[in-house]
Every structure is written in structure tokens, then in C-alpha cells.
Design an enzyme around this catalytic site. Structure first.
Site, mmCIF file in Angstrom:
data_model
loop_
_atom_site.group_PDB
_atom_site.id
_atom_site.type_symbol
_atom_site.label_atom_id
_atom_site.label_comp_id
_atom_site.label_asym_id
_atom_site.label_seq_id
_atom_site.Cartn_x
_atom_site.Cartn_y
_atom_site.Cartn_z
ATOM 1 N N VAL A 1 6.910 -1.387 0.523
ATOM 2 C CA VAL A 1 6.387 -2.680 0.956
ATOM 3 C C VAL A 1 5.678 -2.536 2.297
ATOM 4 C CG1 VAL A 1 6.940 -5.089 1.379
ATOM 5 C CG2 VAL A 1 8.356 -3.746 -0.197
ATOM 6 N N CYS A 2 4.406 -2.921 2.349
ATOM 7 C CA CYS A 2 3.617 -2.746 3.572
ATOM 8 C C CYS A 2 4.225 -3.464 4.768
ATOM 9 C CB CYS A 2 2.190 -3.241 3.339
ATOM 10 S SG CYS A 2 1.160 -3.218 4.829
ATOM 11 N N PHE A 3 4.640 -4.712 4.563
ATOM 12 C CA PHE A 3 5.077 -5.512 5.708
ATOM 13 C C PHE A 3 6.541 -5.287 6.073
ATOM 14 C CE2 PHE A 3 1.080 -7.427 4.728
ATOM 15 C CZ PHE A 3 0.573 -7.725 5.986
ATOM 16 N N LYS B 1 5.468 -8.076 12.308
ATOM 17 C CA LYS B 1 4.140 -7.703 11.835
ATOM 18 C C LYS B 1 3.376 -8.911 11.290
ATOM 19 C CE LYS B 1 2.205 -4.098 8.817
ATOM 20 N NZ LYS B 1 2.571 -2.871 8.093
#
Length: 259
Positions: free
Chosen positions: A130-132, A146
Site C-alpha cells: 500500500v503506497c500510503f 502522508k
């Protein structure tokens, strides 16, 4: 994704100058990084259940749900005046436009700079797809959370950096799109996400539209990169070239499921 690649190609040939582009996604889409493994990391049944698009980016990084957000892309030659040679420092320069953009919206954003050994290790070996889940070098954070995620690639002497500016965030939907070792680890991710990521709509009481964001970040990039932006419209010939890239690559399952 095809248009971002086409812009990189045209800029590498000297046919166009540097480009700043803003766009949204219809339908909402899960994009995955160039190096991610679909079978291991992505729950495709959940992607289909939510009616989402699905695409692999030409850039690295982790999975991003493009729904309540504004996507930006910057295409600029590596030889651009003042552009550092290293990827990390180039992030700092380009992401300066995001920093100024958040300030233009009245939000106090800062660069994320990992200070501990553990934080540095987390950058090298992300704990989730997951990017975030965590910020990388020189991504934007507010109160340590973020608010924008970016990814970068360099091809043919050109830098392509694109990323998502969070306007809203559906944590339940986001977490449902990824595979976890256990339901317990999924639950931990869901519970911890609000402490790691935050959207613009939770940082201010006033409503901020996509149009206002575009204006704020466009001015931010003008300030940070010392540029003057001019509108650009694609020709019919250019649109056909973009469509060709789309069909050969980004709409092709051989590309999407290559890992």
C-alpha cells in the site's frame, strides 16, 4: 499512463518542452508500481467488486487507489538547469512544487526525511503493498502523515515523476484491495492507516475543489521550478500515438500481469 509515456517520448526527441500535467481517473483505478507482483499482492476480486480500473505504472512504488485525488505528472529532461543527478535529490526539487502547492492552499506541509535507521530500512523494504502506508524520501507530510505519494522513472534522458494528491481517502476500500498474510495483519493496517496518511478534506474545514487544487499546485510548480506554464493541446496525430501506446502496453494483459 500512455499519455505520460508519450509526453516523455516527445520531450526526449526535443519535440516539446517540459510538461506539468494534472488529471483524474474515470473509473476510479488501482495503479500498481512497475515492480509489484499482482498475484502475490493484489486482491483482483476486490478490484472487480468495486468496479475499479487496474493498470501497471511505468514507475516504481506501491499500489495507489486513484479515486478522491488529483494526479500530477512532471516530465523534464535530466539536463534541466539545477536538476540534481541523484533520484532522491531530484525528488526534492520536483516535489518542491507540491510543497508550494499545499502552502498555497493554506496547509502546512513538510518534506518527509527519514531520520532513524529503522525508517531508512522501511524505505528499502516496504512492509506492505500500500503506497500510503509510509512516506518515502521528500514526499509530503502534514503532522507526520502522508498527503501525497509520488513515483519516478528515468528513460531516454528524461525524468517522469507522477503522483497522487489526496483529496479524500476511503481507508476500508483501499485496504480491501490488497492481500495480507492474515486478517489480523489486514486489521492492523486498517487501524494504523489514519495515523500514517491523511487527505486534504480532513486537514481543513473548508471545501477545496479539484479546480482550486490545480491552480494552487500549478502556481506551486511555477514557483519551485522557476517556470511559466503555458497551455498545451494534443494534435490528432499525437492522440493516435497515445492510443497506440495504450493498446500495445497499458491495456495489454501481458504488461499488466507481467510479474
Amino acid at each position: 499512463m500512455a499519455l505520460d509515456e508519450a509526453l516523455l517520448e516527445w520531450h526526449s526527441r526535443g519535440e516539446i518542452g517540459p510538461v506539468l500535467r494534472f488529471y483524474e481517473w474515470e473509473p476510479a483505478t488501482l495503479s500498481i508500481g512497475y515492480f509489484q507482483r499482482v498475484e502475490k499482492e493484489i486482491d483482483l476480486e476486490a478490484v472487480e467488486k468495486h468496479g475499479l480500473g487496474f493498470v501497471r505504472r511505468p514507475t516504481g512504488g506501491r499500489g495507489v487507489l486513484h479515486e478522491h485525488e488529483l494526479t500530477y505528472s512532471v516530465i523534464v529532461t535530466e539536463e534541466y538547469p539545477g536538476m540534481p543527478e541523484t533520484v532522491t535529490e531530484a525528488y526534492r526539487v520536483i516535489s518542491g512544487g507540491l510543497l508550494e502547492g499545499f502552502r498555497n492552499l493554506g496547509l502546512h506541509a513538510e518534506f518527509s526525511v527519514p531520520v532513524s535507521r529503522e525508517q531508512n530500512e522501511n524505505l528499502k523494504k516496504p512492509k506492505s503493498a500500500v503506497c500510503f502506508d509510509a512516506p518515502s524520501w521528500y514526499e509530503l507530510v502534514v503532522e507526520g502523515k502522508k498527503v501525497a505519494g509520488s513515483a519516478q522513472t528515468r528513460q531516454k534522458g528524461v525524468i517522469l515523476q507522477h503522483g497522487a494528491i489526496l483529496l479524500g481517502l476511503d481507508e476500508d476500500k483501499l485496504v480491501s484491495l490488497f492481500k495480507f498474510e492474515s486478517e489480523e495483519s489486514r486489521k492492523r493496517m486498517r487501524e494504523s492507516l489514519p495515523e500514517k496518511a491523511v487527505a486534504i478534506d480532513r486537514l481543513t474545514d473548508r471545501s477545496i475543489s479539484v479546480e482550486e487544487c490545480v491552480e494552487a499546485f500549478a502556481k506551486g510548480f511555477e514557483t519551485a521550478l522557476d517556470i511559466v506554464l503555458q497551455p498545451m493541446e494534443l494534435t490528432e496525430e499525437q492522440l493516435l500515438f497515445v492510443k497506440e501506446i495504450e493498446q500495445k502496453k497499458y491495456a495489454n494483459k501481458d504488461w499488466t500481469f507481467r510479474k
